[in-house]
Design an enzyme around this catalytic site. Structure first.
Site, PDB file in Angstrom:
ATOM      1  N   CYS A  40      -2.654   8.320   3.443  1.00 37.08           N
ATOM      2  CA  CYS A  40      -2.520   7.989   2.026  1.00 37.08           C
ATOM      3  C   CYS A  40      -3.849   8.224   1.326  1.00 37.08           C
ATOM      4  O   CYS A  40      -3.917   8.296   0.116  1.00 37.08           O
ATOM      5  CB  CYS A  40      -2.008   6.576   1.819  1.00 37.08           C
ATOM      6  SG  CYS A  40      -3.013   5.350   2.587  1.00 37.08           S
ATOM      7  N   GLU A  59       3.046  13.429  -4.143  1.00 39.57           N
ATOM      8  CA  GLU A  59       2.428  13.284  -2.824  1.00 39.57           C
ATOM      9  C   GLU A  59       3.205  14.129  -1.808  1.00 39.57           C
ATOM     10  O   GLU A  59       4.403  13.936  -1.615  1.00 39.57           O
ATOM     11  CB  GLU A  59       2.439  11.819  -2.380  1.00 39.57           C
ATOM     12  CG  GLU A  59       1.664  11.625  -1.093  1.00 39.57           C
ATOM     13  CD  GLU A  59       1.639  10.183  -0.617  1.00 39.57           C
ATOM     14  OE1 GLU A  59       2.668   9.520  -0.646  1.00 39.57           O
ATOM     15  OE2 GLU A  59       0.547   9.738  -0.199  1.00 39.57           O
ATOM     16  N   GLU A  97       0.884  -1.166   0.000  1.00 37.82           N
ATOM     17  CA  GLU A  97       0.000   0.000   0.000  1.00 37.82           C
ATOM     18  C   GLU A  97       0.911   1.202   0.000  1.00 37.82           C
ATOM     19  O   GLU A  97       1.684   1.390   0.937  1.00 37.82           O
ATOM     20  CB  GLU A  97      -0.843   0.042   1.278  1.00 37.82           C
ATOM     21  CG  GLU A  97      -1.951  -0.950   1.345  1.00 37.82           C
ATOM     22  CD  GLU A  97      -2.900  -0.838   0.201  1.00 37.82           C
ATOM     23  OE1 GLU A  97      -3.074   0.279  -0.334  1.00 37.82           O
ATOM     24  OE2 GLU A  97      -3.451  -1.871  -0.197  1.00 37.82           O
TER      25      GLU A  97
HETATM   26  C1  UN1 Z   1      -3.723   5.449   5.345  1.00 36.06           C
HETATM   27  O1  UN1 Z   1      -3.727   6.665   5.277  1.00 36.06           O
HETATM   28  O2  UN1 Z   1      -2.643   4.828   5.179  1.00 36.06           O
HETATM   29  O3  UN1 Z   1      -9.687   5.561   4.906  1.00 36.06           O
HETATM   30  C2  UN1 Z   1      -4.905   4.627   5.675  1.00 36.06           C
HETATM   31  C3  UN1 Z   1      -8.973   6.081   5.754  1.00 36.06           C
HETATM   32  C4  UN1 Z   1      -8.467   5.255   6.903  1.00 36.06           C
HETATM   33  C5  UN1 Z   1      -7.227   4.539   6.526  1.00 36.06           C
HETATM   34  C6  UN1 Z   1      -6.137   5.389   5.983  1.00 36.06           C
HETATM   35  N1  UN1 Z   1      -9.479   4.305   7.295  1.00 36.06           N
HETATM   36  O4  UN1 Z   1      -8.651   7.257   5.689  1.00 36.06           O
END
Ligand code: UN1
Length: 496
Positions: A284, A385, A250
């Site tokens: 992310c 990013e 990820e």
């Molecule tokens: C992340 O930023 O790595 O959907 C995950 C979301 C959270 C997970 C983020 N449940 O923003």
């Protein structure tokens, strides 16, 4: 008062082989030490992998419902310590307390969910093309798994990986981010307390370059799940591919919200606000681009900047705080540098743009919520990013133009659209090339019972979720079994 964060290998809390340590500090007040952490090296990784290998057969053969029962206890313990874990997380990582509690809640949900998977873990039984023969597929564990996790979701993301890995029968070596080593240690203490047998869960602290890279390339690891930057993820994936290891990564995002001219602007502003500035933009899934229909561009921009001006910056433990610090000085400098890049590229600084040092904030790594308008899709601030509270507002002519802008990106984790037109939402749902699409909701807040993952440089493999396409697919492989009970010679069976 600080904690000592040791390695956990073969059921014992141990100092690293080198005896060296490093500090984990509070990003809201860099003078506060949260933890003194073991600085591990290759020898520690070797021991942890060895312990996981030795424990594998015992754990693999434990019935999955029994493995699930332990995870149920983990969920109960996490729930009973939610407040303490949330407060620790705010101190160690900086996100505001309500968000930290949400992070712990994700881990609780994931633990309960995966506890239940212990009673499912279903395969298929299908008819054979031959008489007197049956066939089925069953899920089996991969073996020893390395789990490498980031600092932005210090408890939730480890739980996304640890719980499905364990319920599937894998043993693990967990290498959390060095910035959130104490949160990771508290989680492993809970796993130990819940009754995970020795060697099944091993924790190795350290920096990526000292431990993570070596762990990823370790020949005795069978699978690896990583969440973090695209640069590191790509390197890890190459290493794993070369060694034939199963891998899930990820990675980054440059997520966008589309605001159509028929959208309810107050909802879109709220979505852009929390998608962009929640967790100080360090998700992310953060909404770092907002693509607005030209018909409502000015109206949206003025409401958005007005709303951003009300965000209260500060220590995340204080009730009045809306946005906490960045994780460290390097990240703060990176964000401020991107703001300079944006100005240099000709984007208009509509709000913020500076480090924030009012009151006690000089002691930490605070940056104002920042909005750039008149951003062109080819600008670096619209493509790279930033991982901070910087949002680019981009103008679009119509829905097709907006979708084109969103899809013209190296990343593809999440997108969102605000519209009241059901047809437009259906087109967006079909055409947006991201792993997750939100309709009339922001880009954040994915739930654990569905797969989580993106397209392009956002990664490959899916996390979270159970049977259908999520983490269980990462942490198991299929074994197919054919049984012939005809008692006949093979040739007689297959000559048909
Ligand atoms: C992340 O930023 O790595 O959907 C995950 C979301 C959270 C997970 C983020 N449940 O923003």
């Amino acid at each position: 008062m600080y904690s000592i964060a040791k390695n956990f290998i073969n059921g014992e809390w141990t100092d690293s082989d080198t005896g060296e340590t490093f500090e984990s500090i509070n990003p809201a007040d860099a003078s506060e030490i949260i933890g003194v952490v073991s600085k591990s090296g290759k020898a520690d990784v070797d021991k942890a992998v060895g312990a996981a290998r030795d424990a594998y057969d015992g754990w693999r053969l434990k019935p999955p419902p029994k493995r699930g029962e332990i995870l149920f206890r983990v969920a109960e313990l996490l729930a009973s310590r939610k407040q303490d874990l949330g407060e620790l997380m705010t101190r160690e990582m900086g996100k505001i307390l309500p968000e930290a509690l949400g992070d712990v809640q994700e881990a609780i949900d994931m633990s309960y969910y995966m506890a239940g998977e212990g009673r499912r873990l279903a395969g298929e039984t299908v008819p054979s093309e031959l008489p007197n023969k049956d066939c089925k597929s069953i899920r089996v564990p991969i073996g020893v798994c390395a789990l490498i996790t980031p600092w932005n979701f210090p408890i939730a993301i480890p739980a996304w990986k640890i719980m499905p890995a364990l319920v599937s029968g894998n043993t693990i070596v967990f290498k959390p981010s060095s910035h959130t080593a104490v949160c990771a240690t508290k989680c492993v203490e809970i796993l130990q307390e819940a009754g995970i047998p020795e060697g099944v869960v091993n924790l190795v602290h350290g920096r990526g370059e000292d431990t993570g890279e070596y762990l990823a390339s370790h020949p005795a690891i069978d699978g690896l799940s990583f969440t973090g930057s695209t640069a590191v993820g790509e390197k890890i994936a190459k290493t794993c591919a070369g060694q034939g290891k199963k891998v899930s990564c990820e990675m980054g995002g440059k997520n966008a919200i589309i605001v159509m001219d028929d959208a309810r602007i107050e909802l879109a502003v709220e979505g852009a606000l929390w998608g962009g500035f929640g967790t100080t933009g360090q998700r992310c899934t953060a909404a770092s681009r907002v693509v607005v229909h030209e018909g409502v561009y000015e109206r949206f921009l003025s409401s958005f900047t007005r709303a951003a001006s009300k965000i209260r910056i500060g220590n995340g433990l204080l009730e009045e705080t809306d946005m906490g610090p960045l994780i460290n000085k390097t990240q703060m400098e990176k964000v401020l540098n991107y703001i300079e890049i944006g100005k240099g590229e000709g984007a208009e600084l509509a709000f913020g743009g500076k480090a924030y040092g009012e009151r006690d904030c000089v002691k930490g790594f605070f940056v104002e919520p920042t909005i750039f308008s008149e951003v062109r899709p080819r600008m670096r601030i619209a493509r790279e990013e930033i991982f901070g509270p910087v949002v680019c507002v981009i103008k679009a002519r119509d829905l097709q133009d907006a979708i084109r802008i969103v899809n013209d990106a190296d990343y593809g984790l999440v997108s969102a659209i605000y519209t009241q037109d059901v047809n437009k939402s259906a087109i967006a749902e079909r055409e947006l090339n991201t792993g997750i699409v939100y309709i009339n909701a922001s880009t954040i807040g994915a739930e654990i019972q569905l797969p989580f993952g993106g397209t392009k440089k956002s990664g490959f493999g899916h996390e979270e979720a159970g049977g259908r396409g999520g983490a269980l697919d990462m942490f198991t492989k299929w074994k197919v079994i054919y049984r012939d009970f005809s008692g006949k010679l093979q040739k007689a069976q297959i000559d048909r």
